[in-house]
Design an enzyme around this catalytic site. Structure first.
Site, PDB file in Angstrom:
ATOM      1  N   SER B 237       0.836  -1.185   0.000  1.00 39.12           N
ATOM      2  CA  SER B 237       0.000   0.000   0.000  1.00 39.12           C
ATOM      3  C   SER B 237       0.882   1.251   0.000  1.00 39.12           C
ATOM      4  CB  SER B 237      -0.942  -0.075   1.202  1.00 39.12           C
ATOM      5  OG  SER B 237      -1.970   0.869   1.109  1.00 39.12           O
ATOM      6  N   ASP B 330      -9.378  -4.674  -5.822  1.00 39.76           N
ATOM      7  CA  ASP B 330      -8.879  -3.721  -4.826  1.00 39.76           C
ATOM      8  C   ASP B 330      -9.788  -2.492  -4.831  1.00 39.76           C
ATOM      9  OD1 ASP B 330      -7.467  -1.861  -3.277  1.00 39.76           O
ATOM     10  OD2 ASP B 330      -5.523  -2.543  -4.017  1.00 39.76           O
ATOM     11  N   HIS B 365      -7.218  -5.566  -1.560  1.00 40.56           N
ATOM     12  CA  HIS B 365      -6.048  -4.714  -1.303  1.00 40.56           C
ATOM     13  C   HIS B 365      -5.034  -5.374  -0.362  1.00 40.56           C
ATOM     14  CE1 HIS B 365      -4.005  -0.835  -1.041  1.00 40.56           C
ATOM     15  NE2 HIS B 365      -3.941  -0.974   0.271  1.00 40.56           N
TER      16      HIS B 365
END
Lengths: 452, 431
Positions: B237, B330, B365
């Site tokens: 991330s 995601d 994600h």
């Protein structure tokens, strides 16, 4: 592009260049040991990768015992074309073991040079694992491992206790022991576990049995406390212990076995033949003799025929002749015809402590004559000694022994040679677990249980 | 007397990313049973999974080969009892499974029940039960607190004299110090440092920037047990954006870079603080959406991908191998679009031979080491400020589990290939 004037020269130069390039690249050897945390009787896979091809290496194991002695084993290998060494498949060319031996790094361990003599590796604390460092060294080494840096190390743990197994001290009705419970709601089959003339309370085998799904109680019946009377002069103490296992809420009452080594095996035979109070579902008797009767004083048994004790060329005590010759008089041995449950006898043919081979032969003949031989399973191992234990821990042909009655320290010859003794332990343990499962686990049909 | 079922789980004690084998024996043939897993988290929440099976003619259920007919997972799924775990009914909402204490294992109780049971496991007596442990730390791995040079982190070292190849491990916008992945990397032979770079205190956060990350890299390089010329970057991330920014800078030389669920639209330029780097998202925060359960969807804040390369990490300047891992479901970041644009930029710059992209349909994600529970939406704490919101991460349980298992194996292979200078990379065996 012009053609080089000398083609063979050019090709030689090119191959030389690439050879140099490959030796300039220094790989990180990748050593893996699976499982990293295993039960003591579980096999390990040791693999080294990322070595240059055809490199001589030594695989080394190191363990520091609870007594602070160091034990080690090692094998010499050569990496293959892919730069790999696979211990399960490749042959060790020398060291403490030879040939393709997946578990050689464990069962061939011996005290490091300079250690005290007569050592025996026995785990006392079963709540924590045995920690073994497995390393790979460059070259074929046989000594000086502590002075050299290995190429890689992996630490592996060897546990007697599976997750969820519970340990309980037993002090009940004068009975002393330790009980191990498997995880889960039960009910489970039970085992009464008895060791030999060394006395005390040795927990690891019972703990391992619980890890395999049996409620197992190891019984102390030869106390190191001189003031305690010997419990071995009748069946009463053992019957009380058996009932403690049987009556435990998690135990199936009619599925309790006897498991004994050496004198413990003799006790098991006596109980199976003579007890009116208890009925074991089956018995595993390792390195036992049927000439020890529980109606005699143990002291008398030990001191009887003391002149027959021999000493070998290294002044080690050889006790086996005391139990010879096997008496012909029925009154002097366990009446095997009275046994009504399946019985597994395990003997090592190089047993120097008790005449277990002769005893097993006589027991077989007695059962044949009595018509109950169908209950008998005989496991006999060439070149194995007296102390046939759960597998993959070191073998020792002789070790220090404290006589329980006098506390005198002697060096006792147990017998056996390392490789055949290790093979015997591996085979016997698997077979005895199958035997226990076959007779102690009720199954919906008669298909024997597969190996766990 | 009825038979006594025997349940075995092997290995009894495994690494978190290791497969296990669950077998039940001694059942009556064609008996309906339920296999159930139960774990009590560090926060004392209960997580469970279950599968419905039918024993074969020998009275056996083998999870690796037999089909689950229903439960929290279906079909043949050897690791379904772990990967499909979810909070038990009645639990607090928005839970996320994360282990803080890496010295002790995750303890999971595996049980077998009679019949096809879907609830009320606590009220029933199991036929058999087993306990298995899942460890992040292999035996001999050492944990070292790092507080020097102003850097806060945790270093995990494999056993042995070293030197070891190193990995700088950076998590995302949730901040804090997340250790379990670095512990697992050390269990695979890497000196891995989990870096804390997002602090709850706003004042401190304002001082943390590119130089802090650089210092952390150098600290790892200079450690006596780390091979200074063998350091990789691993980021998830926002951590992936940080890793990319570091990789294109001239100041440090990672050997390779792994970016999971990242976006090159967030940049961390030299002399820039982390807070400044987040400005892009703040400027586009009006693009946040809510789903039907009021979970925040942030993915549009990083769209559209700008044309102007000044507004993105200049990936054309990357000189080390780069592995991108993205989930096609995601809903938190536009990682797929970012990966596409990265590929185009590197194609134009002539360095696309360095790029490998792993793109997983149905994955969200939070692509983590395998076999832990998946959460599609859960509570998230914004840093700084500690505000709690519920965020939609995306992904469906089964394809997300597949992505985690496959990507982790490939990440380890990638790291080993580039850090350990293997002669034949395909030699490495499967996890």
């Amino acid at each position: 592009m012009s053609i080089p004037p000398s083609l063979p020269m050019f090709i030689w130069f090119l191959s030389f260049f690439y050879r140099c390039l490959s030796t300039m690249v220094v790989p990180y050897p990748l050593l893996s040991v699976q499982p990293m945390r295993g039960l003591v009787d579980e096999k390990i896979q040791v693999v080294v990768r990322n070595l240059p091809p055809a490199l001589s290496v030594t695989l080394h194991s190191l363990h520091r015992s609870e007594d602070n002695d160091f034990w080690e084993a090692f094998g010499h290998y050569t990496s293959n074309d892919q730069g790999m060494v696979t211990v399960a498949k490749d042959a060790s060319l020398g060291g403490t073991y030879e040939g393709a031996e997946p578990m050689g790094l464990l069962w061939s361990m011996q005290p490091v040079p300079g250690s005290r003599t007569g050592l025996r590796l026995r785990r006392i604390d079963v709540l924590t694992p045995m920690v073994v460092h497995i390393s790979v060294y460059s070259g074929h080494m046989t000594e000086g491992f502590s002075k050299q840096s290995p190429l890689a190390i992996v630490v592996t743990e060897r546990w007697y206790m599976a997750p969820g197994v519970c340990r309980i001290d037993i002090r009940e009705h004068g009975v002393q022991g330790t009980l191990f419970l498997p995880p889960g709601p039960g009910p489970f089959p039970g085992v009464l576990d008895m060791w030999g003339g060394g006395g005390g309370l040795v927990e690891y085998r019972s703990c391992l049995l619980a890890s395999h799904g049996f409620v197992s109680m190891v019984l102390e019946y030869l106390s190191h406390n001189k003031n305690r009377n010997s419990d071995i002069e009748s069946t009463t103490y053992f019957e009380k212990a058996f009932r403690i296992v049987q009556e435990h809420p998690l135990v199936m009452k009619d599925r309790v076995a006897l498991f004994g080594l050496s004198l413990g095996a003799s006790v098991a035979l006596n109980l199976a033949a003579y007890s009116k109070d208890i009925s074991p579902r089956c018995c595993v008797c390792i390195s036992g003799c049927h000439i020890h009767r529980l109606n005699q004083s143990f002291r008398k048994v030990l001191n009887k025929d003391g002149y027959k004790i021999r000493f070998d060329e290294e002044s080690r005590v050889v006790w086996r002749d005391i139990s010879l010759p096997i008496p012909t008089d029925l009154g002097e041995k366990v009446d095997m015809g009275r046994i009504k449950c399946p019985l597994m006898l395990v003997v090592g043919e190089d047993d120097q402590n008790l005449a277990t081979v002769e005893s097993a032969k006589d027991m077989t003949q007695m059962m044949r004559a009595a018509g109950n031989e169908h209950l008998l399973t005989n496991l006999q191992y060439p070149d194995a000694g007296h102390l046939i234990e759960p597998p993959y821990t070191p073998h020792f042909r002789a070790s220090n022994f404290i006589l329980p009655q006098t506390r005198q320290k002697v060096m006792v010859l147990w017998g056996g040679y390392t490789k055949p003794h290790a093979d015997a332990q591996e085979d016997f343990w698997e077979k005895s677990l199958s035997f226990l499962r076959q007779h102690l686990y009720p199954s919906p049909d008669s298909v024997p249980n597969a190996k766990l | 007397m009825n038979s006594v079922p025997v349940l075995t789980v092997k290995p009894w004690r495994a690494l978190f990313d290791e497969k296990f084998h669950v077998v039940v024996r001694n059942l009556p043939p064609t008996q309906e049973v339920t296999l159930h897993s139960l774990h009590q988290s560090e926060d004392t929440d209960y997580w469970e999974a279950f599968g419905h099976y039918v024993s074969d003619a020998q009275g056996r259920v083998t999870v690796a080969k037999d089909e689950s007919f229903g439960g929290t997972y279906e079909g043949v799924d050897p690791m379904g009892l772990l990967a499909s775990m979810r909070p038990i009914p009645g639990s607090r909402t928005g839970l996320r499974f994360r282990i803080k204490e890496v010295h002790t294992p995750m303890v999971v109780h595996i049980s077998v029940y009679r019949g096809h049971v879907s609830q009320g496991f606590r009220e029933q007596v199991a036929l058999a039960s087993f306990v298995t442990e899942r460890w992040y730390m292999a035996p001999g791995v050492r944990r070292v607190d790092i507080t020097e040079g102003g850097v806060t982190g945790t270093l995990f070292l494999p056993p042995g004299p070293g030197p070891f190849p190193g990995v700088l491990d950076m998590w995302g916008g949730g901040g804090g110090l997340v250790e379990y992945r670095a512990a697992l990397l050390a269990s695979h032979g890497f000196a891995a440092m989990a870096l804390m770079y997002l602090f709850p205190d706003a004042q401190k956060a304002a001082t943390i920037g590119f130089h802090y990350i650089e210092n952390a890299f150098r600290l790892l390089q200079d450690h006596p047990l780390v091979a200074s010329d063998k350091i990789a970057l691993l980021g998830t991330s926002f951590g992936a954006s940080v890793a990319l920014s570091l990789a294109v800078s001239e100041t440090v030389k990672p050997i390779c870079c792994v970016c999971i669920s990242g976006s090159h639209v967030l940049t961390l330029k030299a002399n820039q603080s982390i807070a400044e780097s987040f400005k892009v998202m703040k400027e586009h925060v009006h693009k946040s959406r809510m789903d039907e359960n009021n979970c925040i969807i942030w993915r549009d804040t990083l769209l559209p991908i700008p044309e102007d390369s000044d507004l993105k990490v200049d990936v054309g300047r990357i000189t080390c191998p780069l592995l991108l891992v993205v989930g096609q479901d995601d809903t938190n970041w536009a990682a797929v679009e970012s990966a596409d644009d990265v590929s185009n930029m590197m194609e134009r710059a002539g360095n696309s031979h360095l790029l490998t992209t792993l793109s997983y349909p149905g994955a969200g994600h939070l692509i983590e080491p395998p076999y832990g529970p998946h959460c599609r939406a859960c509570t998230f704490v914004l840093q700084p400020g500690q505000q709690r919101v519920v965020v939609l991460w995306g992904g469906l349980t089964k394809p997300h589990a597949v992505a985690q298992e496959d990507s982790w194996k490939k990440i380890l292979d990638f790291l080993q290939e580039h850090l350990c200078h293997s002669v034949k990379p395909h030699v490495y065996s499967r996890l």
